[in-house]
Design a protein around this motif. Structure first.
Motif, PDB file in Angstrom:
ATOM      1  N   GLN A  88      78.202  69.884 133.561  1.00 43.39           N
ATOM      2  CA  GLN A  88      76.944  70.592 133.807  1.00 43.39           C
ATOM      3  C   GLN A  88      76.576  71.465 132.616  1.00 43.39           C
ATOM      4  O   GLN A  88      75.409  71.540 132.222  1.00 43.39           O
ATOM      5  N   HIS A 145      75.095  69.328 129.896  1.00 42.89           N
ATOM      6  CA  HIS A 145      73.735  68.884 130.208  1.00 42.89           C
ATOM      7  C   HIS A 145      72.735  70.029 130.066  1.00 42.89           C
ATOM      8  O   HIS A 145      71.596  69.811 129.610  1.00 42.89           O
ATOM      9  N   ILE A 146      73.122  71.245 130.422  1.00 38.96           N
ATOM     10  CA  ILE A 146      72.230  72.399 130.251  1.00 38.96           C
ATOM     11  C   ILE A 146      71.950  72.627 128.768  1.00 38.96           C
ATOM     12  O   ILE A 146      70.801  72.852 128.353  1.00 38.96           O
ATOM     13  N   HIS A 147      72.980  72.567 127.953  1.00 41.16           N
ATOM     14  CA  HIS A 147      72.788  72.741 126.511  1.00 41.16           C
ATOM     15  C   HIS A 147      71.951  71.596 125.940  1.00 41.16           C
ATOM     16  O   HIS A 147      71.140  71.816 125.031  1.00 41.16           O
ATOM     17  N   ALA A 148      72.146  70.413 126.464  1.00 38.63           N
ATOM     18  CA  ALA A 148      71.337  69.281 126.003  1.00 38.63           C
ATOM     19  C   ALA A 148      69.869  69.498 126.340  1.00 38.63           C
ATOM     20  O   ALA A 148      68.983  69.188 125.520  1.00 38.63           O
ATOM     21  N   ASP A 149      69.594  70.034 127.517  1.00 40.89           N
ATOM     22  CA  ASP A 149      68.212  70.343 127.890  1.00 40.89           C
ATOM     23  C   ASP A 149      67.609  71.378 126.947  1.00 40.89           C
ATOM     24  O   ASP A 149      66.445  71.264 126.530  1.00 40.89           O
ATOM     25  N   LEU A 150      68.395  72.396 126.611  1.00 39.77           N
ATOM     26  CA  LEU A 150      67.908  73.431 125.688  1.00 39.77           C
ATOM     27  C   LEU A 150      67.592  72.839 124.317  1.00 39.77           C
ATOM     28  O   LEU A 150      66.694  73.317 123.619  1.00 39.77           O
ATOM     29  N   GLY A 168      66.529  69.817 123.952  1.00 40.34           N
ATOM     30  CA  GLY A 168      65.493  68.801 124.122  1.00 40.34           C
ATOM     31  C   GLY A 168      66.030  67.387 124.053  1.00 40.34           C
ATOM     32  O   GLY A 168      65.285  66.449 123.735  1.00 40.34           O
ATOM     33  N   LYS A 172      66.916  64.261 125.804  1.00 34.00           N
ATOM     34  CA  LYS A 172      66.661  63.645 127.115  1.00 34.00           C
ATOM     35  C   LYS A 172      66.557  62.130 127.047  1.00 34.00           C
ATOM     36  O   LYS A 172      66.108  61.501 127.999  1.00 34.00           O
ATOM     37  N   LEU A 220      71.845  59.857 126.119  1.00 35.63           N
ATOM     38  CA  LEU A 220      72.469  61.173 126.281  1.00 35.63           C
ATOM     39  C   LEU A 220      73.823  61.069 126.980  1.00 35.63           C
ATOM     40  O   LEU A 220      74.792  61.715 126.562  1.00 35.63           O
ATOM     41  N   CYS A 238      79.739  71.634 122.941  1.00 30.36           N
ATOM     42  CA  CYS A 238      78.350  72.149 122.950  1.00 30.36           C
ATOM     43  C   CYS A 238      77.818  72.272 121.526  1.00 30.36           C
ATOM     44  O   CYS A 238      76.655  71.959 121.253  1.00 30.36           O
TER      45      CYS A 238
END
Length: 318
Positions: free
Chosen positions: A95, A98-103, A105, A107, A111, A147
């Motif tokens: 998780q 995935h949060i760091h990946a969202d930050l 961008g 997507k 991924l 990360c």
């Protein structure tokens, strides 16, 4: 296009005119592992946070990946693992990634494959669904490293990346950094483990009391004296005193395995050009020389030498 990953010109960050870092001018080539070392409180973390845009500089200028400090395009190509990090205990490792990946961008459809590869890289495969609160400090450091590597950054800042790892974990991280270098990435490494810096870094910078003391290839910086290891028989301290070329010497315990009854000495010689004359004198004295080799100092000795110098060594600006 610039060959420099980092270039600073008198970059400073002070707090009410005190502490921090002052007038730091350094250059980091692309594709190297660069060691940034200094005593506790020397200003290392302040300097890194200023480069990352987490602190606003008090003076000077800098370029990151050929762009001015704070440029968004350059910041997207940077990874960072801070020394003092803490992630939410209730999140799992996957998780958090995935949060760091969202930050960032990230997507696209690749991924999941990217994250899966990172888990393998940092040695957390099979532990990614556990909550971070149950991770050891070493495992938290590993997930933090993952990360920092999200998005395949060109420049990675690592602040004490192996401080919580066991010897095997440190070896794995060193191997990872070597792989990153082969891929053309630049690693800016803060570490108190001088043996680690000595093993893996191409160049170093030494900072003390907020000021840059010296930078460059640490092997060239190691030329702080002209010490040589001499193995010879028939040599005495009285003979060495007759050799005006020798500034100092130290006798080590004779080797018990040496059938020639040779002793080992550490000599400090003024210059390499004096070696033939020194050997000629020893020949005249009947000394049998079996080996004369340079003694390379460890990084700890180099570090202490430069820290204790009175004045910083001047460096080129961008």
């Amino acid at each position: 296009m610039s060959d420099l990953a980092i270039c600073t010109n008198a970059l400073s960050k002070q707090f009410n005119g005190q502490g921090g870092c002052q007038d730091i001018s350094l250059q980091v080539q692309k594709g190297v592992i660069y060691g940034f070392i200094g005593p506790n409180g020397a200003g290392k973390s302040t300097f890194v946070r200023t480069l990352l845009g987490l602190l606003h500089p008090s003076g000077g200028s800098a370029e990151i990946l050929g762009k001015p400090l704070g440029n968004l395009e350059a910041r997207r190509k940077i990874g960072y693992l801070p020394e003092l990090f803490r992630y939410p205990d209730w999140l799992t490792g996957i998780q958090l990634l995935h949060i760091h990946a969202d930050l960032l961008g990230l997507k696209d459809s690749s991924l999941s494959t990217h994250i899966s590869g990172l888990l393998d890289t940092v040695g957390l495969r099979g532990r990614e669904k556990e909550k971070i609160g149950k991770y050891s400090k070493g495992m938290q450091q590993r997930i933090g490293l993952a990360c920092a590597l999200l998005g395949n950054p060109e420049l990675i800042f690592l602040d004490e990346p192996t401080s919580a790892l066991d010897p095997l974990g440190r070896l794995e991280v060193r191997n990872l950094l070597t792989t990153l270098r082969r891929e053309g990435k630049t690693v800016f490494l803060n570490s108190h483990l001088l043996m680690e810096i000595e093993t893996i870094c191409d160049e170093i910078a030494i900072i003390n009391q907020g000021k840059l003391i010296v930078q460059g290839d640490w092997r060239k910086l190691s030329r702080i004296n002209n010490r040589y290891r001499l193995i010879a028989s028939g040599l005495t301290a009285q003979m060495l005193e007759k050799c005006s070329l020798v500034l100092g010497y130290e006798q080590k315990d004779p080797s018990t395995k040496d059938p020639l009854n040779a002793c080992e000495w550490i000599l400090e010689i003024k210059a390499m050009e004096d070696i033939p004359s020194l050997l000629g004198i020893m020949h005249e004295l009947g000394v049998r020389v079996y080996e004369l080799t340079p003694v390379e100092p460890h990084l700890e000795e180099i570090f202490l030498y430069w820290i204790n110098r009175k004045e910083p060594n001047n460096v080129d600006h961008c």
